[in-house]
Structures are given as structure tokens and as C-alpha cells.
Design an enzyme around this catalytic site. Structure first.
Site, PDB file in Angstrom:
ATOM      1  CB  SER A  23      54.305  77.186  31.151  1.00  0.00           C
ATOM      2  OG  SER A  23      53.887  75.822  31.685  1.00  0.00           O
ATOM      3  CG  ASN A 110      55.232  71.672  42.731  1.00  0.00           C
ATOM      4  OD1 ASN A 110      54.534  72.199  41.844  1.00  0.00           O
ATOM      5  ND2 ASN A 110      54.662  71.919  43.884  1.00  0.00           N
ATOM      6  CB  THR A 155      93.574 106.053  31.166  1.00  0.00           C
ATOM      7  OG1 THR A 155      94.115 107.443  30.926  1.00  0.00           O
ATOM      8  CG2 THR A 155      94.514 105.132  31.312  1.00  0.00           C
ATOM      9  CG  HIS A 156      90.516 109.633  32.067  1.00  0.00           C
ATOM     10  ND1 HIS A 156      89.635 109.409  33.096  1.00  0.00           N
ATOM     11  CD2 HIS A 156      91.723 109.391  32.431  1.00  0.00           C
ATOM     12  CE1 HIS A 156      90.358 109.504  34.215  1.00  0.00           C
ATOM     13  NE2 HIS A 156      91.786 109.366  34.087  1.00  0.00           N
ATOM     14  CB  SER A 277      73.255 103.467   4.846  1.00  0.00           C
ATOM     15  OG  SER A 277      72.289 104.295   4.615  1.00  0.00           O
ATOM     16  CE  LYS A 283      77.116 105.566   8.103  1.00  0.00           C
ATOM     17  NZ  LYS A 283      75.877 105.610   8.615  1.00  0.00           N
ATOM     18  CG  ASN A 285      75.712 101.694   9.057  1.00  0.00           C
ATOM     19  OD1 ASN A 285      76.968 102.410   8.988  1.00  0.00           O
ATOM     20  ND2 ASN A 285      74.794 101.517   8.484  1.00  0.00           N
ATOM     21  CD  GLU A 290      75.578 100.245  15.271  1.00  0.00           C
ATOM     22  OE1 GLU A 290      75.072 101.284  15.468  1.00  0.00           O
ATOM     23  OE2 GLU A 290      75.754  99.717  14.130  1.00  0.00           O
ATOM     24  CD  GLN A 322      53.628  78.415  34.011  1.00  0.00           C
ATOM     25  OE1 GLN A 322      53.073  77.174  34.333  1.00  0.00           O
ATOM     26  NE2 GLN A 322      52.745  79.153  33.351  1.00  0.00           N
ATOM     27  CE  LYS A 325      59.023  76.594  32.841  1.00  0.00           C
ATOM     28  NZ  LYS A 325      58.826  76.694  34.583  1.00  0.00           N
TER      29      LYS A 325
HETATM   30  N1  ARG Z   1      54.384  74.881  34.402  1.00  0.00           N
HETATM   31  C1  ARG Z   1      54.823  74.772  35.916  1.00  0.00           C
HETATM   32  C2  ARG Z   1      55.953  75.834  35.814  1.00  0.00           C
HETATM   33  O1  ARG Z   1      56.580  75.850  34.917  1.00  0.00           O
HETATM   34  C3  ARG Z   1      54.774  73.522  36.323  1.00  0.00           C
HETATM   35  C4  ARG Z   1      54.728  73.310  37.770  1.00  0.00           C
HETATM   36  C5  ARG Z   1      53.596  73.125  38.137  1.00  0.00           C
HETATM   37  N2  ARG Z   1      52.913  72.972  39.406  1.00  0.00           N
HETATM   38  C6  ARG Z   1      51.988  73.286  40.164  1.00  0.00           C
HETATM   39  N3  ARG Z   1      51.762  72.931  41.287  1.00  0.00           N
HETATM   40  N4  ARG Z   1      50.905  73.930  39.361  1.00  0.00           N
HETATM   41  O2  ARG Z   1      56.344  76.050  36.831  1.00  0.00           O
END
Ligand code: ARG
Length: 459
Positions: A23, A110, A155-156, A277, A283, A285, A290, A322, A325
Site C-alpha cells: 500500500s 492495526n 420552479t420546475h 473549441s 465557442k 465553454n 462541467e 487497506q 485510503k
Molecule cells: N497497510 C495496512 C493498511 O493500510 C496496514 C495495516 C496492516 N496490518 C496488518 N495486520 N497486516 O491497512
């Protein structure tokens, strides 16, 4: 590559599996939070006599050097590492030898990863809020100069009643203020420390979780270790809040696109926030608006992806987590960019007052005021409504407007009509008389601006 967790296994994994598992490509952005968290952890371990003061000092100095070396570019983050937590610990151990190996006492990745995300996201809350405030300020500044600019309210998407452009802009400011409130509320739940929950069950060491939480600026600690390491509600919450914010920006973007079209031409966007454009020379734009509307879809996707990832997970930590993120980072990056662009676009946008007024003069948007005139003269509203409707129908047939219909014609509908009716149905009066709290009159708009000013100071 030898794994820090090699022991039970030889640590020899397939390169493909390593890459799949890794990760670091996306969690490396949390290096600062990871290092700061580790510094507080080392300090707590020595305060609790779990490691010596000397070891804690060595660890803290070592961590501070790593932080500095990453920031100055002296220490590139090794993308071969599994994650940012492993990278920092590995470099620390390479540099400090056995002392480095003491840092991970009484914690687990963890609780460490949960800590890092919370620290990262609470900063994001601050940044996003500051950017929302800039946009609100831009809206307010535009509103200050457009308090008497009359446009049709819809409205509408049908012309309904006249409003001022200031009143219209402040509607979005109100939505954005609620977004600030929502994010501030979410931050309360983000700012609770999971560190010390360890792998899932707490620890046998004599740790002081509150010491560590306080050192890192948290308001409190997660009170159940299983929950502490598996809770990602705060990510879902922030994603929801950002989704609502994007929905607001997207609705606004839609109107900006519409209002800058030739069909409306209520507003003119600055050249700095439009594109041309490649084939059609005429144009201009509204690409920025958008794109904001388009990017709303990906942010909703981030929210739904995380909800779906979490829905089947047993307690406590699972590697599925994981996946939390990338989505939440993407949503934060996206909304911050959208807010910056939007603010610039609003600051430089011009209102086309003549076109707004011309549109307001068509569509019988003063028909309600005509009915209200009769009510004022003693007729029940429903009867007044019916007469006004019939007069509108006549105007359409005769291709005229309420303002131009002669008094004699009005009198054929009701004796209650007098000369003062023209004053009552003028667009200026229609706007000016809407003095109810939250209405479109100048006095109400001023009150709204005052409220916004106070709110901006308190956020
Ligand atoms: N890279 C892991 C995550 O983003 C970190 C935690 C890993 N923990 C484990 N028991 N393998 O969640």
C-alpha cells in the site's frame, strides 16, 4: 526482500503477491502522521518505564531525522516496502540498530494505521473547511454588489417569481455553511485516538493511552479495542459529507453552465475559467463547471466503494480495510481542487443585469403579486388567484404583459382594481416587498449577509 514480519514464515513471497499486498504507493502520503505518532509512542513507552528514557530519546531523535530527511528529499521513500509504517521502522532500525526494534512495543500496525488516517483526515477537514469559507466569501462579495439585480426565480425550471441575484447566490452560501457544520461534526468523531488498541485486544504492557492521545492532540480515546482497530465510520462519514458538498457544487455548476449559455446569458464567465473549441471559433465553454459536475460522480463512487468494502467485514482488522485510503484521499484531493477552481470562477464571473431583467419581465412572474393585490383589497386568495390566471391568459392571447394592460381591461375582471395596481406589480416592488425572514428583499439579504459573517467567524 526479507520481511520484517518473517518468523513463522520464511518471508519469501512472490513478487506479484508483494505488489498486490503493498500500500506504500498511496499510504506514503501519511509519512508525517506516522512519524509523529511514533514519536508520541516512544515518549509514552518511556514515561511508563516500558523502555528507558535514553532509548526513547534515541528513537525520537532518529524519527525526527527521518522526518527531516524525507522532507528535504534526502531520504526517498522506498516503494519496495510494504507500507509507510514498515518503511519508517525499517529505516529507523537500519540507522539505530537494536534500539529501533523497540519502537513497536505495545502497538500493532492495526492501531497504527488507524491512528495515521485519523491524523491525516483531521487536517484534511481543516483544509477543506478553509476552502469552503473562501468560496462562501466569494459568493458574499458578489452578493454585496447584486442586491438590486432582478432575475427570474424558477420552479420546475419555469419562471416563477422575481428574486435578486444576491439572494440566489446566498442560497449556495447557506448550503456551504451546512457543509462546514457537517465536516466539523465529523471531525469530532475523527479526533478520537485508536493507538494502544494494539492488534485487537489491548496489551499486557502498562501503557497510558490517554497520555499518547493527548500528546497527539486527540480529544479522547476509542473505548473498545476491537472497535478501535476496525472502525472506519469516520472515513465513510467524511466521504458522505464530501459527497453532499460535491452535490451542492454540482447543482451550482449545472446552473452556471445553463446561465452562461446563449439561451440565458445571465452570467459571463471570465476567459480565465473557460476554454475554446478546437473547431468552432465562437465557442467559450464552461469546462471548469462541467468538470466539477463530472467529478461529483467519482466522489460518490469513492463513498459507495468504501461502504461496500466494509459491509461484510468481521471484527476486527481485515486486509480489505487497506482499501479505505485511496477513495478517501481521492475524495479529499478532488473536492479541494473543485473548491479552489470554483472560487476563482465565482470571483471573476460577471452578472449580465440587462438580460436577467429582460427575462424577469417575461413569463408573468408578477402574477402572484397581482393576486396578492386583490387579496389586499379584500378578496379571498383562491378567488384572486383565479382572476389573475384569467388575466394572464388574456395577456398571452393579446401578446402583452401585466404591466401594459390598461386599467379599463383590469376593471372588466374586478372593480377592486385601481391605479395603484401598477406599483404593486412592478418587479422592483415584487422583490422589495418580500421582507419575510429569508425572503429576497434587500433588508432580508442584508440580514442573511450578517448571519453569514457571524458564522464565518465561528467556524
Ligand atoms: N497497510 C495496512 C493498511 O493500510 C496496514 C495495516 C496492516 N496490518 C496488518 N495486520 N497486516 O491497512
Amino acid at each position: 526482500m526479507a520481511k520484517m514480519w518473517a518468523g513463522r514464515t520464511s518471508g519469501a513471497t512472490e513478487k506479484l503477491a508483494d505488489d498486490f499486498n503493498s500500500s506504500i504507493s498511496f499510504d506514503s502520503r501519511m509519512y508525517k502522521q506516522d512519524i509523529k505518532g511514533s514519536m508520541a509512542h516512544a515518549a509514552m513507552l518511556s514515561a511508563q518505564k516500558i523502555i528507558s528514557d535514553q532509548d526513547a530519546k534515541t528513537l525520537i531523535d532518529g524519527l525526527s531525522d527521518i522526518l527531516e530527511d524525507i522532507e528535504t528529499g534526502k531520504l526517498p521513500i522506498d516503494m519496495e516496502c510494504e507500507d509507510i509504517h514498515m518503511f519508517v521502522e525499517q529505516v529507523l532500525t537500519e540507522r539505530l540498530g537494536d534500539v529501533g526494534k523497540k519502537l513497536h512495543t505495545a502497538r500493532s500496525r492495526n492501531d497504527q494505521v488507524a491512528l495515521d488516517i485519523r491524523m491525516y483526515l483531521r487536517d484534511e477537514c481543516e483544509e477543506i473547511t478553509a476552502l469552503i469559507k473562501n468560496l462562501i466569501t466569494a459568493l458574499k462579495t458578489q452578493a454585496e454588489t447584486e442586491k438590486e439585480t432582478i432575475m427570474p426565480g424558477y420552479t420546475h425550471l419555469q419562471r416563477a417569481q422575481p428574486v435578486t441575484f444576491a439572494h440566489y447566490l446566498l442560497a449556495y452560501a447557506m448550503m456551504l455553511l451546512r457543509d462546514c457544520d457537517r465536516i466539523a461534526d465529523c471531525k469530532k468523531r475523527i479526533n478520537v485516538s485508536p493507538i494502544g488498541c494494539c492488534a485487537l485486544a489491548g496489551t499486557t504492557y502498562n501503557t497510558d493511552r490517554r497520555y499518547e492521545a493527548k500528546a497527539l492532540g486527540f480529544d479522547g480515546i476509542c473505548l473498545n479495542s476491537l472497535d478501535g482497530v476496525s472502525d472506519r465510520d469516520f472515513c465513510v462519514e467524511l466521504l458522505s459529507d464530501i459527497s453532499i458538498l460535491m452535490m451542492h457544487l454540482s447543482r451550482f455548476a449545472e446552473e452556471i453552465i445553463l446561465f452562461s449559455s446563449w439561451e440565458f446569458k445571465f452570467i459571463e464567465l471570465s476567459d480565465a475559467y473557460t476554454t475554446g473549441s478546437s473547431i468552432m471559433p465562437q465557442k467559450k465553454n464552461p469546462d471548469m463547471a462541467e468538470l466539477v459536475r463530472g467529478k461529483t460522480g467519482r466522489v460518490y463512487g469513492d463513498l459507495i466503494a468504501l461502504l461496500t468494502t466494509l459491509k461484510g467485514l468481521p471484527l476486527a482488522y481485515n486486509k480489505d480495510m487497506q482499501e479505505d485510503k485511496e477513495g478517501v484521499f481521492d475524495a479529499c484531493d478532488t473536492v479541494k481542487m473543485c473548491l479552489k477552481v470554483f472560487t476563482g470562477m465565482i470571483e471573476t464571473m460577471c452578472a449580465n443585469k440587462d438580460n436577467m431583467l429582460a427575462a424577469a419581465q417575461k413569463g408573468f412572474i408578477n402574477a402572484t403579486d397581482l393576486a396578492d393585490y386583490l387579496v389586499k383589497k379584500g378578496l379571498p386568495f383562491r378567488s384572486a388567484y383565479k382572476i389573475s390566471g384569467e388575466i394572464v391568459a388574456l395577456c398571452i392571447k393579446e401578446n402583452t404583459v401585466l404591466e401594459n394592460l390598461p386599467l379599463e381591461t383590469y376593471k372588466t375582471f374586478s372593480d377592486l382594481f385601481e391605479d395603484d395596481l401598477y406599483e404593486d406589480i412592478s418587479l422592483k416592488t415584487c422583490v422589495e416587498k418580500r421582507i419575510s425572514e429569508g425572503g429576497t428583499s434587500v433588508s432580508s439579504v442584508n440580514a442573511q449577509i450578517e448571519y453569514i459573517n457571524e458564522k464565518l467567524l465561528s467556524i
